[in-house]
Motif scaffolding. Structure first.
Motif, PDB file in Angstrom:
ATOM      1  N   LEU A 169       0.817  -1.211   0.000  1.00  0.00           N
ATOM      2  CA  LEU A 169       0.000   0.000   0.000  1.00  0.00           C
ATOM      3  C   LEU A 169       0.853   1.265   0.000  1.00  0.00           C
ATOM      4  CD1 LEU A 169      -2.664  -1.280   2.505  1.00  0.00           C
ATOM      5  CD2 LEU A 169      -3.164  -0.493   0.187  1.00  0.00           C
ATOM      6  N   ARG A 170       1.945   1.246   0.714  1.00  0.00           N
ATOM      7  CA  ARG A 170       2.802   2.438   0.769  1.00  0.00           C
ATOM      8  C   ARG A 170       3.599   2.620  -0.524  1.00  0.00           C
ATOM      9  NH1 ARG A 170       3.668   0.434   6.307  1.00  0.00           N
ATOM     10  NH2 ARG A 170       2.451   1.765   7.727  1.00  0.00           N
ATOM     11  N   GLU A 171       3.988   1.519  -1.147  1.00  0.00           N
ATOM     12  CA  GLU A 171       4.782   1.613  -2.376  1.00  0.00           C
ATOM     13  C   GLU A 171       3.948   2.073  -3.561  1.00  0.00           C
ATOM     14  OE1 GLU A 171       6.505  -2.239  -2.833  1.00  0.00           O
ATOM     15  OE2 GLU A 171       8.193  -1.820  -1.478  1.00  0.00           O
ATOM     16  N   ASP A 172       2.756   1.527  -3.729  1.00  0.00           N
ATOM     17  CA  ASP A 172       1.858   1.914  -4.817  1.00  0.00           C
ATOM     18  C   ASP A 172       0.437   1.567  -4.390  1.00  0.00           C
ATOM     19  OD1 ASP A 172       0.356   2.291  -7.109  1.00  0.00           O
ATOM     20  OD2 ASP A 172       1.903   1.554  -8.456  1.00  0.00           O
ATOM     21  N   PRO A 173      -0.236   2.500  -3.714  1.00  0.00           N
ATOM     22  CA  PRO A 173      -1.560   2.194  -3.162  1.00  0.00           C
ATOM     23  C   PRO A 173      -2.583   1.827  -4.225  1.00  0.00           C
ATOM     24  CG  PRO A 173      -1.118   4.550  -3.062  1.00  0.00           C
ATOM     25  CD  PRO A 173       0.163   3.891  -3.435  1.00  0.00           C
ATOM     26  N   VAL A 174      -2.480   2.404  -5.408  1.00  0.00           N
ATOM     27  CA  VAL A 174      -3.428   2.082  -6.483  1.00  0.00           C
ATOM     28  C   VAL A 174      -3.238   0.645  -6.941  1.00  0.00           C
ATOM     29  CG1 VAL A 174      -4.202   2.652  -8.803  1.00  0.00           C
ATOM     30  CG2 VAL A 174      -3.553   4.480  -7.224  1.00  0.00           C
ATOM     31  N   ALA A 201      -7.687   6.299  15.875  1.00  0.00           N
ATOM     32  CA  ALA A 201      -8.062   5.120  15.094  1.00  0.00           C
ATOM     33  C   ALA A 201      -6.845   4.556  14.360  1.00  0.00           C
ATOM     34  CB  ALA A 201      -9.152   5.464  14.091  1.00  0.00           C
ATOM     35  N   PRO A 202      -6.755   3.225  14.228  1.00  0.00           N
ATOM     36  CA  PRO A 202      -5.605   2.592  13.574  1.00  0.00           C
ATOM     37  C   PRO A 202      -5.717   2.660  12.044  1.00  0.00           C
ATOM     38  CG  PRO A 202      -7.150   0.903  14.239  1.00  0.00           C
ATOM     39  CD  PRO A 202      -7.720   2.211  14.741  1.00  0.00           C
ATOM     40  N   VAL A 203      -5.712   3.854  11.511  1.00  0.00           N
ATOM     41  CA  VAL A 203      -5.899   4.059  10.077  1.00  0.00           C
ATOM     42  C   VAL A 203      -4.801   4.963   9.528  1.00  0.00           C
ATOM     43  CG1 VAL A 203      -7.420   5.039   8.299  1.00  0.00           C
ATOM     44  CG2 VAL A 203      -8.405   3.755  10.202  1.00  0.00           C
ATOM     45  N   GLU A 204      -4.308   4.599   8.365  1.00  0.00           N
ATOM     46  CA  GLU A 204      -3.407   5.454   7.594  1.00  0.00           C
ATOM     47  C   GLU A 204      -3.955   5.536   6.178  1.00  0.00           C
ATOM     48  OE1 GLU A 204       0.689   4.280   7.647  1.00  0.00           O
ATOM     49  OE2 GLU A 204       0.748   4.058   9.843  1.00  0.00           O
ATOM     50  N   TYR A 205      -3.488   6.513   5.430  1.00  0.00           N
ATOM     51  CA  TYR A 205      -3.851   6.552   4.023  1.00  0.00           C
ATOM     52  C   TYR A 205      -2.705   7.111   3.196  1.00  0.00           C
ATOM     53  CZ  TYR A 205      -5.352  11.441   5.060  1.00  0.00           C
ATOM     54  OH  TYR A 205      -5.436  12.749   5.463  1.00  0.00           O
ATOM     55  N   ALA A 206      -2.777   6.821   1.913  1.00  0.00           N
ATOM     56  CA  ALA A 206      -1.781   7.319   0.966  1.00  0.00           C
ATOM     57  C   ALA A 206      -2.502   7.818  -0.276  1.00  0.00           C
ATOM     58  CB  ALA A 206      -0.781   6.223   0.603  1.00  0.00           C
ATOM     59  N   TYR A 207      -1.922   8.840  -0.889  1.00  0.00           N
ATOM     60  CA  TYR A 207      -2.532   9.405  -2.092  1.00  0.00           C
ATOM     61  C   TYR A 207      -1.927   8.790  -3.355  1.00  0.00           C
ATOM     62  CZ  TYR A 207      -3.995  13.231   1.030  1.00  0.00           C
ATOM     63  OH  TYR A 207      -4.539  13.987   2.045  1.00  0.00           O
ATOM     64  N   PRO A 208      -2.756   8.520  -4.357  1.00  0.00           N
ATOM     65  CA  PRO A 208      -2.191   8.228  -5.675  1.00  0.00           C
ATOM     66  C   PRO A 208      -1.376   9.443  -6.130  1.00  0.00           C
ATOM     67  CG  PRO A 208      -4.522   7.675  -5.608  1.00  0.00           C
ATOM     68  CD  PRO A 208      -4.223   8.448  -4.341  1.00  0.00           C
TER      69      PRO A 208
END
Length: 371
Positions: free
Chosen positions: A177-182, A268-275
């Motif tokens: 997910l961190r390398e290429d979330p898409v 909350a145990p959540v992370e996100y990454a942008y395209p």
């Protein structure tokens, strides 16, 4: 394929606007001010707005953030804001039916589906009004090639992001997910663990348009086939997805950052990454051609597009600001994993999405995900 609710697309509302609700309402803005000077100055505008005493706001922004936001306007001017809130497409449908029937109930409309603003402009339902803070917005950047500057004003932005629960994803999955979330969404490692929102929503449609059309050489329709092979659960709204992702009932989603910022602030145990780049769903305000409280409506637009009003909504909505010079002081921007997005604003002018192309695109995305 697990479908939680029937998906409702923007295309249906657009058809209603153009085919079933023709007409320009019961009034006109011809003799109403086009700016503060036309109103006799700000003091005169405020006086006339207070005489009207009320603003009818149709807003698709969340009820919690919008209610907190409008309280500042009410306190500053002593003018009550009557809020009608719904999702962008259903709210616009209500407005279209009213105006098409000669009923003008809305003073200001806020929603984030650009194609619907285009339709409303063609029908003559929104009018020009240049606020004092007009020059604080780079329209060539945030609304490129649209021709609606001065008829719609930007607020904050909900930015497309791929979010995951760090407690139910493995270190190997998080690495993907961190390398290429898409690309990760099409990886078999996430089969049965993905939840996706209604493709008819502005943010979701824009997310797919960015990846499938704008970045067709990297992802394209083949990528979406891979996502569909992972048997994603489909929801009409992203809100229940956020709730269930936080609980760990799903591992990953392609949604919008603003849905998760408050949860993350609360631990909350959540992370996100942008395209890279990522789509931005821009919340926009429009002034109807005919309004029940024309001077109060213009005063509200002045306030909402000012640095004060804009920044307050960005704070309450937890979204990135759209005015030039906005400084990101949000807590989320201080997270060690957070990375500033590179934003794509091209959804409004993407060639494949013009005219009937938008409806065709949404239909094809939905059909692919439900295969």
């Amino acid at each position: 394929m697990r479908i939680r609710k029937v998906l409702v697309g923007i295309a249906a509302v657009s058809s209603l606007l153009l085919a079933g609700c023709g007409g320009s309402g019961s009034g006109t803005s011809e003799n109403l001010p086009k700016n503060v000077a036309d109103a006799g100055g700000m003091d005169s505008l405020i006086e006339k707005a207070k005489e009207e005493g009320e603003v009818s706001l149709y807003a698709a922004t969340t009820e919690k953030s919008t209610t907190a936001w409008i309280e500042h306007f009410e306190k500053k001017y002593g003018i009550q804001v009557k809020l009608y809130r719904d999702g962008s497409t259903t709210l616009f449908q209500k407005w279209a039916q009213e105006v098409g029937g000669g009923v003008d109930n809305a003073d200001v409309v806020i929603q984030n589906v650009y194609q619907l603003w285009q339709d409303a402009e063609k029908e003559g339902w929104i009018t020009d009004y240049q606020t004092q803070n007009y020059d604080a917005y780079d329209y060539d950047k945030v609304l490129p090639g649209t021709g609606l500057a001065g008829k719609i004003y930007p607020l904050h932005q909900s930015i497309g992001a791929i979010a995951w629960n760090t407690e139910v994803t493995t270190p190997e999955q998080q690495k993907l997910l961190r390398e290429d979330p898409v690309a990760a969404l099409a990886d078999p490692a996430f089969k049965g663990r993905i939840a996706l929102g209604d493709t008819g929503g502005a943010t979701t449609a824009g997310n797919y348009a960015n990846v499938i059309l704008h970045q067709s050489d990297k992802y394209g329709w083949d990528w979406l086939d891979g996502v569909a092979d992972n048997d994603p659960a489909l929801f009409e709204s992203q809100i229940p997805i956020a709730e269930q992702l936080v609980k760990g009932e799903y591992a990953v989603t392609f949604g919008t950052d603003t849905l998760y910022n408050d949860y993350i602030d609360e631990g909350a145990p959540v992370e996100y990454a942008y395209p890279t780049p990522t789509n931005a769903a821009l919340w926009m305000m429009g002034l109807p051609t005919a309004t029940p409280h024309p001077y109060a409506a213009r005063l509200f637009l002045e306030w909402a597009s000012s640095d004060e009003g804009h920044d307050l909504m960005a704070t309450y909505g937890t979204g990135a600001g759209s005015r030039t010079g906005w400084v990101d002081e949000r807590a989320i921007a201080k997270e060690t994993w957070y990375s500033k997005p590179e934003i794509w604003y091209g959804m409004a002018t993407q060639p494949e999405l013009q005219g009937d192309g938008f409806a065709d695109f949404v239909s094809k995305v939905n059909a692919t995900l439900k295969k």
